[in-house]
Design a protein around this motif. Structure first.
Motif, PDB file in Angstrom:
ATOM      1  N   GLY A 159       0.759  -1.240   0.000  1.00  0.00           N
ATOM      2  CA  GLY A 159       0.000   0.000   0.000  1.00  0.00           C
ATOM      3  C   GLY A 159       0.785   1.284   0.000  1.00  0.00           C
ATOM      4  N   ALA A 160       2.121   1.231  -0.156  1.00  0.00           N
ATOM      5  CA  ALA A 160       2.897   2.470  -0.258  1.00  0.00           C
ATOM      6  C   ALA A 160       2.448   3.261  -1.482  1.00  0.00           C
ATOM      7  CB  ALA A 160       4.396   2.168  -0.334  1.00  0.00           C
ATOM      8  N   PHE A 161       2.492   4.567  -1.374  1.00  0.00           N
ATOM      9  CA  PHE A 161       1.999   5.436  -2.437  1.00  0.00           C
ATOM     10  C   PHE A 161       3.059   5.733  -3.495  1.00  0.00           C
ATOM     11  CE2 PHE A 161      -1.002   5.932   0.911  1.00  0.00           C
ATOM     12  CZ  PHE A 161      -2.212   6.175   0.285  1.00  0.00           C
ATOM     13  N   GLY A 162       4.280   5.302  -3.254  1.00  0.00           N
ATOM     14  CA  GLY A 162       5.353   5.540  -4.210  1.00  0.00           C
ATOM     15  C   GLY A 162       6.690   5.420  -3.529  1.00  0.00           C
ATOM     16  N   MET A 163       7.688   6.075  -4.098  1.00  0.00           N
ATOM     17  CA  MET A 163       9.052   6.043  -3.564  1.00  0.00           C
ATOM     18  C   MET A 163       9.673   7.412  -3.724  1.00  0.00           C
ATOM     19  SD  MET A 163      12.479   4.060  -4.931  1.00  0.00           S
ATOM     20  CE  MET A 163      12.822   5.421  -6.066  1.00  0.00           C
TER      21      MET A 163
ATOM     22  N   ALA B 260       6.349   2.905 -12.046  1.00  0.00           N
ATOM     23  CA  ALA B 260       5.504   3.155 -13.209  1.00  0.00           C
ATOM     24  C   ALA B 260       4.603   1.957 -13.502  1.00  0.00           C
ATOM     25  CB  ALA B 260       6.367   3.492 -14.423  1.00  0.00           C
ATOM     26  N   ALA B 261       5.127   0.759 -13.321  1.00  0.00           N
ATOM     27  CA  ALA B 261       4.337  -0.448 -13.600  1.00  0.00           C
ATOM     28  C   ALA B 261       3.114  -0.542 -12.697  1.00  0.00           C
ATOM     29  CB  ALA B 261       5.205  -1.691 -13.434  1.00  0.00           C
ATOM     30  N   ARG B 262       3.204   0.062 -11.512  1.00  0.00           N
ATOM     31  CA  ARG B 262       2.069   0.029 -10.574  1.00  0.00           C
ATOM     32  C   ARG B 262       1.334   1.375 -10.518  1.00  0.00           C
ATOM     33  NH1 ARG B 262       1.274  -4.116  -7.038  1.00  0.00           N
ATOM     34  NH2 ARG B 262       2.864  -5.756  -6.922  1.00  0.00           N
ATOM     35  N   GLY B 263       1.736   2.325 -11.360  1.00  0.00           N
ATOM     36  CA  GLY B 263       1.081   3.624 -11.345  1.00  0.00           C
ATOM     37  C   GLY B 263       1.338   4.408 -10.088  1.00  0.00           C
ATOM     38  N   ALA B 264       2.477   4.183  -9.447  1.00  0.00           N
ATOM     39  CA  ALA B 264       2.805   4.846  -8.189  1.00  0.00           C
ATOM     40  C   ALA B 264       3.668   6.081  -8.448  1.00  0.00           C
ATOM     41  CB  ALA B 264       3.514   3.876  -7.243  1.00  0.00           C
ATOM     42  N   LEU B 265       3.880   6.867  -7.419  1.00  0.00           N
ATOM     43  CA  LEU B 265       4.507   8.181  -7.505  1.00  0.00           C
ATOM     44  C   LEU B 265       6.015   8.103  -7.268  1.00  0.00           C
ATOM     45  CD1 LEU B 265       3.940  11.299  -7.654  1.00  0.00           C
ATOM     46  CD2 LEU B 265       3.678  11.213  -5.158  1.00  0.00           C
ATOM     47  N   TYR B 266       6.759   8.904  -8.020  1.00  0.00           N
ATOM     48  CA  TYR B 266       8.201   9.075  -7.794  1.00  0.00           C
ATOM     49  C   TYR B 266       8.438  10.495  -7.296  1.00  0.00           C
ATOM     50  CZ  TYR B 266      13.143   9.937  -8.855  1.00  0.00           C
ATOM     51  OH  TYR B 266      14.472  10.300  -8.766  1.00  0.00           O
ATOM     52  N   ALA B 267       8.831  10.641  -6.030  1.00  0.00           N
ATOM     53  CA  ALA B 267       9.095  11.951  -5.422  1.00  0.00           C
ATOM     54  C   ALA B 267      10.596  12.107  -5.258  1.00  0.00           C
ATOM     55  CB  ALA B 267       8.396  12.063  -4.072  1.00  0.00           C
ATOM     56  N   THR B 268      11.171  13.132  -5.876  1.00  0.00           N
ATOM     57  CA  THR B 268      12.629  13.238  -5.866  1.00  0.00           C
ATOM     58  C   THR B 268      13.143  14.521  -5.231  1.00  0.00           C
ATOM     59  OG1 THR B 268      14.647  13.223  -7.211  1.00  0.00           O
ATOM     60  CG2 THR B 268      12.652  14.146  -8.243  1.00  0.00           C
ATOM     61  N   HIS B 269      13.918  14.343  -4.178  1.00  0.00           N
ATOM     62  CA  HIS B 269      14.848  15.375  -3.720  1.00  0.00           C
ATOM     63  C   HIS B 269      16.024  15.248  -4.680  1.00  0.00           C
ATOM     64  CE1 HIS B 269      17.409  17.187  -0.269  1.00  0.00           C
ATOM     65  NE2 HIS B 269      18.226  16.992  -1.293  1.00  0.00           N
ATOM     66  N   SER B 270      16.197  16.250  -5.522  1.00  0.00           N
ATOM     67  CA  SER B 270      17.017  16.095  -6.723  1.00  0.00           C
ATOM     68  C   SER B 270      18.506  16.034  -6.424  1.00  0.00           C
ATOM     69  CB  SER B 270      16.740  17.237  -7.696  1.00  0.00           C
ATOM     70  OG  SER B 270      17.169  18.467  -7.130  1.00  0.00           O
ATOM     71  N   ARG B 271      19.226  15.549  -7.408  1.00  0.00           N
ATOM     72  CA  ARG B 271      20.682  15.486  -7.346  1.00  0.00           C
ATOM     73  C   ARG B 271      21.263  16.868  -7.638  1.00  0.00           C
ATOM     74  NH1 ARG B 271      22.996  10.613  -8.063  1.00  0.00           N
ATOM     75  NH2 ARG B 271      21.300   9.909  -9.403  1.00  0.00           N
ATOM     76  N   ALA B 272      22.340  17.230  -6.960  1.00  0.00           N
ATOM     77  CA  ALA B 272      23.044  18.473  -7.271  1.00  0.00           C
ATOM     78  C   ALA B 272      23.978  18.220  -8.443  1.00  0.00           C
ATOM     79  CB  ALA B 272      23.838  18.962  -6.064  1.00  0.00           C
ATOM     80  N   ILE B 273      23.694  18.858  -9.554  1.00  0.00           N
ATOM     81  CA  ILE B 273      24.453  18.648 -10.784  1.00  0.00           C
ATOM     82  C   ILE B 273      24.917  20.001 -11.304  1.00  0.00           C
ATOM     83  CG2 ILE B 273      24.427  17.632 -13.091  1.00  0.00           C
ATOM     84  CD1 ILE B 273      21.978  16.024 -12.268  1.00  0.00           C
ATOM     85  N   ALA B 274      26.184  20.100 -11.679  1.00  0.00           N
ATOM     86  CA  ALA B 274      26.698  21.343 -12.244  1.00  0.00           C
ATOM     87  C   ALA B 274      26.014  21.614 -13.589  1.00  0.00           C
ATOM     88  CB  ALA B 274      28.208  21.252 -12.413  1.00  0.00           C
ATOM     89  N   PRO B 275      25.803  22.878 -13.957  1.00  0.00           N
ATOM     90  CA  PRO B 275      26.279  24.051 -13.216  1.00  0.00           C
ATOM     91  C   PRO B 275      25.330  24.543 -12.139  1.00  0.00           C
ATOM     92  CG  PRO B 275      25.293  24.744 -15.285  1.00  0.00           C
ATOM     93  CD  PRO B 275      25.228  23.237 -15.278  1.00  0.00           C
ATOM     94  N   ASP B 276      24.021  24.191 -12.217  1.00  0.00           N
ATOM     95  CA  ASP B 276      23.078  24.723 -11.240  1.00  0.00           C
ATOM     96  C   ASP B 276      21.794  23.898 -11.261  1.00  0.00           C
ATOM     97  OD1 ASP B 276      21.329  25.858 -13.347  1.00  0.00           O
ATOM     98  OD2 ASP B 276      22.917  27.340 -13.597  1.00  0.00           O
ATOM     99  N   GLU B 277      20.748  24.428 -10.618  1.00  0.00           N
ATOM    100  CA  GLU B 277      19.516  23.675 -10.401  1.00  0.00           C
ATOM    101  C   GLU B 277      18.795  23.286 -11.682  1.00  0.00           C
ATOM    102  OE1 GLU B 277      18.697  27.725 -11.079  1.00  0.00           O
ATOM    103  OE2 GLU B 277      19.896  26.921  -9.433  1.00  0.00           O
ATOM    104  N   ARG B 278      19.084  23.947 -12.802  1.00  0.00           N
ATOM    105  CA  ARG B 278      18.448  23.562 -14.058  1.00  0.00           C
ATOM    106  C   ARG B 278      18.820  22.134 -14.445  1.00  0.00           C
ATOM    107  NH1 ARG B 278      20.388  28.830 -17.276  1.00  0.00           N
ATOM    108  NH2 ARG B 278      22.141  28.379 -15.879  1.00  0.00           N
TER     109      ARG B 278
END
Length: 532
Positions: free
Chosen positions: A180-184, A209-227
């Protein structure tokens, strides 16, 4: 016969539709009448809601209350805001699955985000039992966490997962979803989630995706910036088809402040392409986390004791100092006067900046930071002031944003701590500051971002709206006075203007008084959420 009638209210139903007058009837834990209820209708209790807004209970889509609610199920800091559902397991820190052979590593890992509680369960079912045994005032909607999956499969090692370890993570994730988890979630700047590369994350996203669940991401820090960070999240959605929630959208580099529109255009373009992505945001220009989360990623590998052992070696300590001098994450410079100690087990340094502590101790700030991490491990938290109010307003107003506190459900009284005010005021602040005072948002849209939209994203069809048949999670607030009262560097004060909070038909907060009922439940995910 109703259990409760709320009369003469201004109804904001969560859909984004304009407010309208009406009554609400509740029986058996659900809304059974909406609109105009006969004056002679019977009820166990009637609430006069003249000059008040009645809306669905707020769903905090991004929290770290996983273990704080094990310690105290009242969830006072969120209940007083009108929150009726906490989404836990964010930023890769989830309370399941737990591998008993690595229990000390799990406890160490979770202490960085939630609370120093050692789990006695192994899976989502056991975690839910522990919460129900404690008794909950509010509901809990759990996510699995990439960091916890990694600890269970391979400890806190800084390396790629082997094929066998990858299969273990996929199996554990699938089992969590089955329960019953809503995603990861991921925490791609946080150990050990940060040790997983793009392909590892994509493989787990395919399970979601196979279960239609949610992917919530605290994003990776990638150069040069948040884009680049946003681009990676979009690419995960593009390659796997998973629904992506980008966590706590922010611009953390001072030279990039004011460029929020560039990020928002990336989200809009991705949606045009057909990638289902949205983001959560909280209404403050400062963040908070464990101080250890800003260390060079190799240093905490293996957990706190392994970190201490490394720092006892002079060459390794010097390596850490050299790496820190190059900046944290993707080269953001250390801004010592912007790091403020917010909690510490023995009260050391509370409300002081690292700059002030460095001067008072006579210790160079990089060395002081290492000493604090050695001494307190993951249990010393800081607030970091490194964001722009202009960007916060842009993000809040955008149609793809939802509201998440990134905070914890905790008692108001916090010895040895002055936690970030987001723990105590996120939702009243949106209503009072950004909807009423600054008019960044229409009130009905602000409520939508806190109720129906997060419910839709999670796949909770009977919550988040005022509708006949919906679960009676309801808030009554005064639109003229609602406001947050907690401030940085000060003990917490409850918000003003949240009059009544109802969870599952039970009144749990009544004009400042918390009742004894504990109607909250651990919610489980059912069918696939709708995608716009």
């Amino acid at each position: 016969m109703f259990d409760l009638i709320i009369r003469d209210a201004t109804l904001i139903d969560g859909s984004g539709a304009p407010a309208r007058p009406g009554d609400v009837g509740i029986a058996g834990g659900r809304i059974t009448a909406l609109g105009s209820i006969d004056a002679d209708a019977g009820a166990v209790r009637t609430i006069d809601a003249r000059r008040r807004v009645v809306c669905p209970g707020f769903i905090d889509i991004h929290t770290h209350s996983d273990l704080t609610l094990i310690a105290d199920g009242t969830g006072e800091s969120k209940l007083r805001q009108g929150v009726t559902t906490e989404v836990v397991g964010n930023c890769s820190f989830a309370a399941f699955p737990i591998e008993p052979e690595r229990l000390h590593l799990h406890a160490d890992h979770l202490a960085a985000a939630t609370a120093p509680v050692t789990p006695w369960w192994t899976d989502l079912d056991g975690y839910a039992d522990a919460l129900h045994d404690q008794g909950l005032s509010i509901n809990v909607a759990p996510l699995a966490g990439h960091g916890t999956l990694r600890v269970a499969a391979m400890g806190v090692d800084e390396r790629p997962a082997t094929e066998a370890e990858m299969r273990r993570m996929e199996r554990d994730l699938d089992r969590a979803l089955e329960q019953g988890a809503f995603g990861m979630s991921t925490g791609l700047t946080l150990v050990p989630s940060s040790y997983g590369d793009f392909d590892e994350v994509a493989a787990l996203a395919r399970v979601l995706a196979a279960r239609g669940a949610l992917y919530a991401t605290h994003s990776r820090a990638i150069a040069p910036d948040e884009r680049a960070s946003v681009a990676e999240a979009i690419e995960i959605g593009r390659q796997t088809g998973v629904t992506v929630e980008f966590s706590h959208l922010a611009i953390n580099r001072p030279e990039r402040w004011g460029h929020g529109a560039e990020l928002l255009s990336m989200f809009d373009e991705a949606r045009t392409e057909g990638i289902d992505i949205f983001f959560d945001v909280y209404p403050y220009d400062a963040s908070s986390s464990s101080l250890t989360q800003y260390l060079p990623p190799w240093l905490p590998a293996g957990g706190t004791e392994a970190m201490r052992a490394r720092l006892a070696i002079p060459a390794e300590r010097q390596r850490a100092l050299d790496d820190m001098a190059e900046g944290w994450f993707d080269g953001i410079p250390w801004l010592w006067d912007r790091f403020v100690v917010s909690s510490c087990p023995d009260g050391y340094g509370i409300t002081k900046t690292l700059d002030e502590l460095s001067a008072s101790e006579g210790i160079e700030p990089y060395e002081l930071t290492l000493q604090l991490c050695e001494r307190y491990g993951n249990e010393l938290a800081v607030v970091l002031f490194y964001r722009s109010e202009d960007d916060v307003e842009k993000f809040l107003a955008h149609p793809l944003s939802v509201i998440g506190s990134d905070g914890n459900a905790i008692p108001l009284h916090q010895p040895m701590a002055c936690p970030h005010p987001r723990n105590f005021g996120t939702f009243p602040r949106v209503l009072g500051v950004y909807a009423r005072d600054k008019q960044v948002l229409e009130l009905s849209d602000a409520v939508r971002k806190m109720t129906a939209e997060p419910a839709r994203r999670l796949g909770l069809p009977d919550r988040g709206t005022l509708a006949v048949g919906a679960v009676a999670d309801v808030v009554i607030f005064d639109p003229d006075t609602v406001i947050d009262n907690s401030e940085f560097g000060r003990s917490a004060d409850p918000p003003t203007g949240i009059d009544v909070v109802i969870v599952g038909g039970s009144v749990v907060l009544d004009h400042g008084v918390i009742g004894t009922d504990r109607p909250g439940r651990v919610l489980r995910r059912g069918s696939r959420p709708a995608i716009a």
